[in-house]
Design an enzyme around this catalytic site. Structure first.
Site, PDB file in Angstrom:
ATOM      1  N   ASP A 264      -6.578   5.287   0.249  1.00 13.14           N
ATOM      2  CA  ASP A 264      -5.632   6.815   0.514  1.00 13.14           C
ATOM      3  C   ASP A 264      -6.608   7.594   1.686  1.00 13.14           C
ATOM      4  OD1 ASP A 264      -4.462   9.661   0.415  1.00 13.14           O
ATOM      5  OD2 ASP A 264      -3.694   7.952  -1.497  1.00 13.14           O
TER       6      ASP A 264
ATOM      7  N   ARG B 270       4.870  11.293  -0.364  1.00 16.44           N
ATOM      8  CA  ARG B 270       5.723   9.983  -1.829  1.00 16.44           C
ATOM      9  C   ARG B 270       5.743  10.305  -3.159  1.00 16.44           C
ATOM     10  NH1 ARG B 270       3.379   4.239  -1.552  1.00 16.44           N
ATOM     11  NH2 ARG B 270       0.645   4.516  -2.464  1.00 16.44           N
TER      12      ARG B 270
ATOM     13  N   ASP C 242      -6.267  10.992   0.836  1.00 15.99           N
ATOM     14  CA  ASP C 242      -8.083  11.981   0.164  1.00 15.99           C
ATOM     15  C   ASP C 242      -9.126  11.399   1.034  1.00 15.99           C
ATOM     16  OD1 ASP C 242      -6.463  12.482  -2.143  1.00 15.99           O
ATOM     17  OD2 ASP C 242      -6.484  10.182  -2.956  1.00 15.99           O
TER      18      ASP C 242
ATOM     19  N   THR D 195       8.655   5.978  -7.797  1.00 13.79           N
ATOM     20  CA  THR D 195       9.870   5.462  -6.108  1.00 13.79           C
ATOM     21  C   THR D 195       9.752   5.415  -5.447  1.00 13.79           C
ATOM     22  OG1 THR D 195      10.400   7.671  -5.287  1.00 13.79           O
ATOM     23  CG2 THR D 195      12.081   6.894  -7.390  1.00 13.79           C
TER      24      THR D 195
HETATM   25  N1  URA Z   1      -0.804   5.070   1.755  1.00 15.29           N
HETATM   26  C1  URA Z   1      -2.617   5.499   1.707  1.00 15.29           C
HETATM   27  O1  URA Z   1      -2.901   5.833   1.992  1.00 15.29           O
HETATM   28  N2  URA Z   1      -2.936   3.992   1.798  1.00 15.29           N
HETATM   29  C2  URA Z   1      -2.448   3.332   1.226  1.00 15.29           C
HETATM   30  O2  URA Z   1      -2.691   1.851   1.430  1.00 15.29           O
HETATM   31  C3  URA Z   1      -0.644   3.143   1.392  1.00 15.29           C
HETATM   32  C4  URA Z   1      -0.522   4.549   1.860  1.00 15.29           C
END
Ligand code: URA
Length: 217
Positions: free
Chosen positions: A208, A110, A211, A114
């Protein structure tokens, strides 16, 4: 803006084992090794629900005692499609309980400004029109990359009623975007969380997912 939380196409699998494991995953101090294991285990449990409509053929087999009727998944077998990169953390959990499945890949990241998806890889098995397709991506957040992945599958012949989007955690905003755009696609998740924050992270969420899976924090 508050988004409605009732969706015809959404199934939240709130089995006690899933609730227990998901709570461990949410904890900020859970290690990547434990996070990966828990994600894999929950993915296996979610797969049971996601594949509930997989078509079967009747077969006959011989047990040590007698002949009996049974069932076998129809050919061509289902496909699991991780949305890279975080979806990779779910694919093995699907394969643990459906080792026959073929595997496709859709790579989307992503754009942080945006929050729109940018596609960088599509590699899919043939005959998608005849298969159940289980798309896996841990976080259904804005829904933009999920909806994009489904569009890629439809462009490659998959039928919307045969596609199941399997997410560990979903935000109401993401479910709405995905199901408004693809109303026949089922969504299966372990939790419908509260909302997205201003950075499009799911709250309470777990941060995330990519991660935390890959230790790239
Ligand atoms: N992507 C993620 O890894 N965590 C989120 O909270 C939103 C998108």
């Amino acid at each position: 803006m508050t988004v409605a939380r009732d969706f015809d196409q959404l199934t939240v699998v709130d089995h006690p084992l899933i609730r227990h494991k998901l709570t461990l995953m949410r904890k900020v101090d859970t290690t990547p090794a434990d996070f990966r294991r828990l994600l894999r285990e929950i993915s296996s449990l979610l797969t049971v629900e996601a594949t509930r409509n997989v078509p079967l053929d009747e077969v006959h087999v011989e047990t040590p005692l007698c002949k009996t009727a049974g069932w076998r998944m129809q050919e061509p077998v289902p496909v699991v499609v991780p949305v890279l990169r975080a979806g990779l953390g779910m694919a093995d959990g699907v394969l643990d309980v459906m080792s026959e499945a073929d595997i496709g890949h859709i790579g989307v990241y992503r754009d942080e400004e945006t929050v729109r998806p940018i596609e960088y890889l599509v590699r899919l098995p043939s005959r998608l029109s005849d298969r159940t397709v289980v798309v896996v991506d841990p976080m259904l957040a804005t829904g933009y990359s999920g909806a994009h992945a489904v569009t890629v599958l439809l462009d490659n012949g998959a039928r919307p009623e045969n596609i199941v989007f399997m997410a560990l955690v979903a935000a109401p905003e993401g479910v709405k975007v995905l199901t408004d755009m693809h109303p026949k696609v089922r969504v299966v998740t372990a939790s419908l969380d509260s909302h997205l924050n201003e950075k499009s992270y799911i709250v309470p969420g777990l941060g995330d997912a990519g991660d935390r899976i890959f230790g790239t924090l």
